[in-house]
Design a protein around this motif. Structure first.
Motif, PDB file in Angstrom:
ATOM      1  N   ASN A 237       0.824  -1.214   0.000  1.00 38.38           N
ATOM      2  CA  ASN A 237       0.000   0.000   0.000  1.00 38.38           C
ATOM      3  C   ASN A 237       0.852   1.254   0.000  1.00 38.38           C
ATOM      4  OD1 ASN A 237      -2.594  -0.800  -0.264  1.00 38.38           O
ATOM      5  ND2 ASN A 237      -3.085  -0.760   1.912  1.00 38.38           N
ATOM      6  N   ILE A 238       2.008   1.182   0.670  1.00 40.18           N
ATOM      7  CA  ILE A 238       2.891   2.349   0.731  1.00 40.18           C
ATOM      8  C   ILE A 238       3.398   2.694  -0.667  1.00 40.18           C
ATOM      9  CG2 ILE A 238       5.119   3.149   1.586  1.00 40.18           C
ATOM     10  CD1 ILE A 238       4.631   1.603   4.118  1.00 40.18           C
ATOM     11  N   ILE A 239       3.777   1.682  -1.432  1.00 39.43           N
ATOM     12  CA  ILE A 239       4.312   1.924  -2.770  1.00 39.43           C
ATOM     13  C   ILE A 239       3.222   2.486  -3.692  1.00 39.43           C
ATOM     14  CG2 ILE A 239       5.302   0.806  -4.802  1.00 39.43           C
ATOM     15  CD1 ILE A 239       6.710  -1.109  -2.861  1.00 39.43           C
ATOM     16  N   ILE A 240       2.006   1.939  -3.593  1.00 42.12           N
ATOM     17  CA  ILE A 240       0.909   2.432  -4.430  1.00 42.12           C
ATOM     18  C   ILE A 240       0.569   3.874  -4.053  1.00 42.12           C
ATOM     19  CG2 ILE A 240      -1.525   2.125  -4.982  1.00 42.12           C
ATOM     20  CD1 ILE A 240      -1.057  -0.900  -4.667  1.00 42.12           C
ATOM     21  N   SER A 241       0.533   4.176  -2.752  1.00 44.44           N
ATOM     22  CA  SER A 241       0.258   5.544  -2.315  1.00 44.44           C
ATOM     23  C   SER A 241       1.328   6.492  -2.823  1.00 44.44           C
ATOM     24  CB  SER A 241       0.204   5.615  -0.788  1.00 44.44           C
ATOM     25  OG  SER A 241      -0.857   4.857  -0.304  1.00 44.44           O
ATOM     26  N   LEU A 242       2.585   6.072  -2.733  1.00 44.83           N
ATOM     27  CA  LEU A 242       3.672   6.917  -3.197  1.00 44.83           C
ATOM     28  C   LEU A 242       3.561   7.172  -4.700  1.00 44.83           C
ATOM     29  CD1 LEU A 242       6.302   8.392  -2.533  1.00 44.83           C
ATOM     30  CD2 LEU A 242       7.507   6.257  -2.984  1.00 44.83           C
ATOM     31  N   ILE A 243       3.229   6.149  -5.466  1.00 44.19           N
ATOM     32  CA  ILE A 243       3.088   6.314  -6.918  1.00 44.19           C
ATOM     33  C   ILE A 243       1.950   7.275  -7.245  1.00 44.19           C
ATOM     34  CG2 ILE A 243       2.452   5.120  -9.045  1.00 44.19           C
ATOM     35  CD1 ILE A 243       4.032   2.709  -7.978  1.00 44.19           C
ATOM     36  N   VAL A 244       0.822   7.130  -6.565  1.00 41.10           N
ATOM     37  CA  VAL A 244      -0.326   8.017  -6.822  1.00 41.10           C
ATOM     38  C   VAL A 244       0.029   9.454  -6.474  1.00 41.10           C
ATOM     39  CG1 VAL A 244      -2.662   8.569  -6.075  1.00 41.10           C
ATOM     40  CG2 VAL A 244      -2.044   6.212  -6.570  1.00 41.10           C
ATOM     41  N   TYR A 245       0.657   9.659  -5.312  1.00 36.86           N
ATOM     42  CA  TYR A 245       1.028  11.014  -4.921  1.00 36.86           C
ATOM     43  C   TYR A 245       2.033  11.618  -5.897  1.00 36.86           C
ATOM     44  CZ  TYR A 245      -1.411  10.866  -0.476  1.00 36.86           C
ATOM     45  OH  TYR A 245      -2.376  10.805   0.483  1.00 36.86           O
ATOM     46  N   LEU A 246       2.998  10.824  -6.365  1.00 34.47           N
ATOM     47  CA  LEU A 246       3.997  11.352  -7.282  1.00 34.47           C
ATOM     48  C   LEU A 246       3.408  11.671  -8.648  1.00 34.47           C
ATOM     49  CD1 LEU A 246       7.157   9.250  -6.403  1.00 34.47           C
ATOM     50  CD2 LEU A 246       6.591  11.585  -5.718  1.00 34.47           C
ATOM     51  N   VAL A 247       2.432  10.892  -9.094  1.00 32.25           N
ATOM     52  CA  VAL A 247       1.770  11.196 -10.366  1.00 32.25           C
ATOM     53  C   VAL A 247       0.984  12.502 -10.259  1.00 32.25           C
ATOM     54  CG1 VAL A 247      -0.065  10.435 -11.913  1.00 32.25           C
ATOM     55  CG2 VAL A 247       1.692   8.830 -11.220  1.00 32.25           C
ATOM     56  N   VAL A 248       0.238  12.665  -9.187  1.00 31.27           N
ATOM     57  CA  VAL A 248      -0.513  13.911  -8.983  1.00 31.27           C
ATOM     58  C   VAL A 248       0.449  15.088  -8.850  1.00 31.27           C
ATOM     59  CG1 VAL A 248      -2.040  15.126  -7.378  1.00 31.27           C
ATOM     60  CG2 VAL A 248      -2.509  12.757  -7.996  1.00 31.27           C
ATOM     61  N   PHE A 249       1.533  14.884  -8.105  1.00 28.73           N
ATOM     62  CA  PHE A 249       2.534  15.929  -7.940  1.00 28.73           C
ATOM     63  C   PHE A 249       3.150  16.305  -9.287  1.00 28.73           C
ATOM     64  CE2 PHE A 249       6.925  17.259  -7.175  1.00 28.73           C
ATOM     65  CZ  PHE A 249       6.721  18.310  -6.295  1.00 28.73           C
ATOM     66  N   GLY A 250       3.445  15.314 -10.118  1.00 34.24           N
ATOM     67  CA  GLY A 250       4.017  15.572 -11.433  1.00 34.24           C
ATOM     68  C   GLY A 250       3.068  16.348 -12.331  1.00 34.24           C
ATOM     69  N   LEU A 251       1.783  16.020 -12.265  1.00 33.83           N
ATOM     70  CA  LEU A 251       0.805  16.765 -13.070  1.00 33.83           C
ATOM     71  C   LEU A 251       0.707  18.218 -12.628  1.00 33.83           C
ATOM     72  CD1 LEU A 251      -2.044  14.129 -13.401  1.00 33.83           C
ATOM     73  CD2 LEU A 251      -0.521  14.950 -15.207  1.00 33.83           C
ATOM     74  N   ILE A 252       0.719  18.444 -11.319  1.00 39.02           N
ATOM     75  CA  ILE A 252       0.664  19.822 -10.814  1.00 39.02           C
ATOM     76  C   ILE A 252       1.934  20.567 -11.206  1.00 39.02           C
ATOM     77  CG2 ILE A 252       0.603  21.222  -8.719  1.00 39.02           C
ATOM     78  CD1 ILE A 252      -1.175  19.037  -7.492  1.00 39.02           C
ATOM     79  N   TRP A 253       3.096  19.898 -11.092  1.00 37.26           N
ATOM     80  CA  TRP A 253       4.367  20.522 -11.480  1.00 37.26           C
ATOM     81  C   TRP A 253       4.326  20.921 -12.955  1.00 37.26           C
ATOM     82  CZ3 TRP A 253       9.394  20.051  -8.742  1.00 37.26           C
ATOM     83  CH2 TRP A 253      10.441  20.571  -9.477  1.00 37.26           C
ATOM     84  N   TRP A 254       3.814  20.024 -13.804  1.00 39.08           N
ATOM     85  CA  TRP A 254       3.736  20.301 -15.238  1.00 39.08           C
ATOM     86  C   TRP A 254       2.821  21.487 -15.521  1.00 39.08           C
ATOM     87  CZ3 TRP A 254      -0.506  19.359 -18.659  1.00 39.08           C
ATOM     88  CH2 TRP A 254      -0.194  19.562 -19.990  1.00 39.08           C
TER      89      TRP A 254
END
Length: 63
Positions: A2-19
């Motif tokens: 669950n930690i890895i999936i949460s991290l991936i989801v947060y990083l994808v959302v973070f990447g979209l906001i950064w973009w």
């Protein structure tokens, strides 16, 4: 797992906001400040997902 999936989801959302923010026509000093703030936020997200610091500001992801 669950930690890895949460991290991936947060990083994808973070990447979209950064973009999206990088597409804004910001002056150079403001863009540099925003970039530093995003890097600090990225470090906080990674540390809170792994439980090193309390992540009360991040919503819990239940899978």
């Amino acid at each position: 797992m669950n930690i890895i999936i949460s991290l991936i989801v947060y990083l994808v959302v973070f990447g979209l906001i950064w973009w999206l923010v990088s597409m804004l026509p910001l002056p150079a000093p403001v863009a540099q400040i925003v970039r530093v703030l995003f890097i600090i936020l990225l470090i906080l997200i990674v540390l809170s997902v792994f439980g090193i610091i309390p992540g009360n500001y991040l919503p819990r992801l239940n899978f």
